[in-house]
Design an enzyme around this catalytic site. Structure first.
Site, short mmCIF file in Angstrom:
data_model
loop_
_atom_site.label_atom_id
_atom_site.label_comp_id
_atom_site.label_asym_id
_atom_site.label_seq_id
_atom_site.Cartn_x
_atom_site.Cartn_y
_atom_site.Cartn_z
N ASP A 262 33.10 17.27 25.28
CA ASP A 262 32.76 16.09 26.06
C ASP A 262 32.70 14.93 25.08
OD1 ASP A 262 32.05 14.27 27.99
OD2 ASP A 262 30.42 15.46 28.83
N TRP A 263 32.69 13.73 25.60
CA TRP A 263 32.83 12.54 24.75
C TRP A 263 31.62 12.36 23.83
CZ3 TRP A 263 36.86 13.93 26.74
CH2 TRP A 263 38.02 13.17 26.83
#
Ligand code: BGC
Length: 739
Positions: free
Chosen positions: A288-289
């Site tokens: 995920d970012w």
């Protein structure tokens, strides 16, 4: 009879259509020209170009040609200036290797449409929320939903769709519940698997996120989820497993949270033992970012690609490989997984072709999906459907019901067409206005409107009409959880006042997840419309006026009160400042979210704890009625359940017939679980024999000592019916595990 159309009028019509499409899609020509400059050169040929070879072989041939720098460049995102120029403005970008024909990866978010594309000035269809899609329990509809998403991703030039979460709804306040597909692993797995297959069939790489047990937003970056292995396997992980196996999805996104003490993106159990070994997953794992936290532990755990940048997998990984801390074979495995997926899904051999999104096709799919996912929760005295030809007056009540329908916010936010339908509002309203649509349906009736801000005035408007329809909403989004399950903005009181003023009060809900309804007994009808997308009001009107017979069923339990849920106090809530909504804070002290309800997620909790929900999982009404009879359950490889179902009402309709099992006592699960379902369309008076085949895994438990699924020998109670709490048929079957 043949139309006489001259060639010039054909050309004229074509030009009009083209102009209309360009205007509607908001595709600025300059942007399109700029984009064409990004088209890759024709791919260089080499032994890896031989399409008769397997994707794995071709990936290996490519890897033989690659330098260390080239390999490293593929395993992390790039947010540098050069890349910013080439990026199409999606969530992530990774430059390819032009000398070998390896394409750039252009990633876009989207669980309910290509998200946030408006910032590039282009248009994408706003589908209903993922939860609305799940409420259809319709595998074909879910495929169509995913296919539309995939087609638009590709038409807009992207080749990776960051769409689809298998996280289970275990926390009803989670701000991202609208992105989820419910509280049951089988429903989530099957529906999401079908959706992701639809997406990938369009020639783009799909994604399943956020692996795993990322079930609340509060403190998501620092929270440590505690859950025992069996519970994790049989709940959240099972949903991921089914969806991944059904779809062969190309990428898995690991999550922000810690799980039992380890960040999910550096957890060898999750990434290697379960995902890659036990499930034989062939794709790659991206973070995920900003969810990557290390180089060597992550690489050794089986983590493949850092997003959106290269803090740990850029120079750090290169140095670790050179030093031997990360074996070259592990780096090659990361690259192999990326390349074999690109080849297998066709994005290696075929450069994307930018096309304007067709808003008309999109709107059709969105409307159908919304209609199939709406759930009729109450319909006293056959209040619905309304008869459009006889009704004389309707009062439409509710904030912004004159402007549009609500959507969820965050990385799944599809930009409202032509700007927010409620200019300046912090939430995204799509321009499908209930008032306008209902007025168009009732040209001869008097249709009045009140925004509901002044409750006494709204009650007066309601009292003067034959019927009052109250549109209420609950905004949810990524980055925060809701504090409680009440409708905000005093809407509970608004409904109560309208119901007191007019005995024909219909409530339409636009919300992200379960809400409480203290007024439920007082109103005539309740329609759960979720976040319904670009044609939301058209879909609502079709149900309200009976053009469509509702068939959706709840994919999540609606509790009577927060106190009835497993965790009346949200984990980490004490760190959230009063009046603050956005609380993903990294600054909180780390805290545990102890999911000690374990296996008892959703409806299983309510059954085990003998709590009656407001509306149970699997529940939803129709304008017709169904009768169930004649159940048989035959063991084999798994189980085959057969029963009869008849349409006993006055209209054609479809029933979502659900099959539940209660396992033998030695399984230690004294509550039923969903083991299958079938959507059965039936015309008036029609009856059908329905057969549901049950995979043995859906009857099994996860044996932690053996580290595998186990089918327990013994007597299984099999029940069939129209919701988790209404199963008129049941039988007992003995299943013997021959292993
Ligand atoms: C979200 C992901 C999303 C990513 C990229 C993150 O904040 O959790 O779901 O894919 O951003 O936009």
């Amino acid at each position: 009879m043949q139309d006489s159309i001259s060639p010039s009028s054909v050309l004229h019509r074509f030009m009009n259509l083209l102009v209309a499409l360009i205007l509607l899609t908001g595709l600025p020509l300059a942007r399109a020209q700029e984009w064409t400059r990004h088209q890759p050169e024709p791919a260089p040929k080499g032994p890896w170009s031989d399409k008769s070879l397997s994707p794995d072989k071709r990936a290996d041939l490519l890897i033989q040609q690659m330098t260390l720098e080239e390999k490293i460049s593929l395993v992390h995102g790039d947010v540098g200036e050069q890349s910013a120029k080439k990026s199409l403005g999606g969530a992530g970008y990774i430059p390819g290797v032009p000398r070998l024909g390896i394409p750039d990866l252009q990633m876009s978010d989207g669980r309910s449409g290509v998200a946030n594309i408006g910032r590039t000035g282009r248009y994408a269809t706003a589908l209903p929320s993922a939860l609305a899609n799940a409420a259809s329990w319709d595998l074909q509809a879910s495929y169509d939903f995913g296919a539309l998403l995939g087609k638009e991703i590709r038409d807009l030039g992207f080749n990776v769709s960051l769409g689809g979460t298998a996280n289970i709804i275990r926390e009803p306040r989670n701000g991202r519940n609208f992105e989820c597909l419910g509280e049951d692993p089988l429903l989530i797995g099957k529906m999401l698997g079908s959706e992701l297959k639809g997406t990938q069939d369009q020639g783009v790489i799909g994604n399943i996120n956020r692996y795993a047990v990322n079930d609340q937003e509060t403190g998501r970056q620092i929270m440590n989820v505690i859950i025992d292995k069996r519970a994790m396997q049989e709940t959240d992980l099972l949903a991921f497993e089914i969806a991944i196996k059904e779809s062969s999805v190309g990428t898995v996104m690991c999550a922000y949270n810690h799980l039992n003490g380890t960040f999910t993106c550096e957890d060898p159990y999750l990434l290697t033992d379960v995902l890659k070994k036990s499930w034989n997953y062939q794709g790659w794992v991206m973070s995920d970012w900003g969810a990557t936290h290390s180089t060597v532990p992550s690489a050794r755990a089986g983590f493949d690609q850092e997003m959106p940048d290269g803090k740990f997998y850029g120079d750090g990984l290169k140095a670790a490989v050179e030093k031997g801390d990360v074996p070259v074979a592990r780096l090659n495995d990361m690259v192999h997984r990326i390349l074999r997926t690109e080849i297998a899904l066709g994005i290696f051999d075929q450069a994307p072709v930018l096309r304007p999104v067709n808003p008309f096709t999109g709107a059709e799919v969105a409307q159908r999906s919304a209609e199939l996912g709406m759930v009729l929760l109450k319909n006293a005295n056959g209040q619905l459907p309304l008869n459009a030809s006889t009704i004389k007056s309707v009062a439409i009540i509710g904030e912004h019901a004159d402007a549009g329908v609500l959507s969820g916010s965050g990385s799944d936010q599809v930009t409202p067409a032509e700007g927010n339908a409620v200019p300046g509002n912090p939430y995204g309203w799509h321009p499908s206005a209930p008032l306008k649509v209902i007025r168009a349906r009732l040209p001869k009736a008097q249709v009045t409107f009140d925004g509901g801000g002044d409750i006494a005035r709204a009650a007066k408007v309601a009292a003067a009409a034959e019927v009052a329809i109250v549109f209420v909403h609950q905004h949810t989004g990524e980055g925060f959880d809701v504090r409680n399950l009440s409708l905000p903005h005093n809407q509970d009181n608004l409904i109560a006042a309208v119901a007191a003023a007019n005995p024909h009060c219909i409530v339409v809900l636009e919300n992200g997840g379960p809400v409480t309804m203290p007024w439920a007994d007082k109103v005539s009808a309740i329609l759960e419309a979720w976040y319904p997308g670009i044609r939301g009001s058209e879909a609502i009107a079709n149900i309200v006026f009976g053009d469509v017979n509702p068939s959706g069923k709840l994919p999540v339990t609606f509790p009577k009160a927060l106190e009835d849920t497993p965790h009346p106090t949200l984990a980490g809530l004490k760190y959230v400042p009063e009046n603050e909504l956005h609380y993903v804070h990294k600054e909180f002290p780390p805290f545990d979210a102890n999911y000690d309800e374990g296996l008892k997620v959703g409806y299983k909790w309510y059954e085990a704890e003998s709590k009656t929900p407001l509306f149970p999982f699997g529940f939803g009404l129709s304008y017709t009625t169904f009768a169930y009879s004649s159940i048989t359950a035959t063991p084999g490889k798994g189980l085959t359940v057969t029963f009869q179902i008849a349409n006993t009402g006055e209209r054609s309709g479809a029933e979502i017939a659900q099959v539940y099992a209660l396992l033998p006592a030695s399984a230690g699960e004294p509550f039923e679980r969903l083991i299958g379902w079938e959507k059965v369309p039936l015309t008036r008076g029609e009856s059908k024999i329905v057969t549901v085949s049950v995979d043995p895994q859906y009857l099994s438990i996860f044996n932690v000592e053996k580290n595998s699924w186990e089918l327990i020998s013994g007597d299984y109670k099999i029940s069939v019916g129209g919701s988790s709490q209404s199963t008129p048929l049941s039988t007992t079957v003995h299943i013997a595990n021959s292993n």
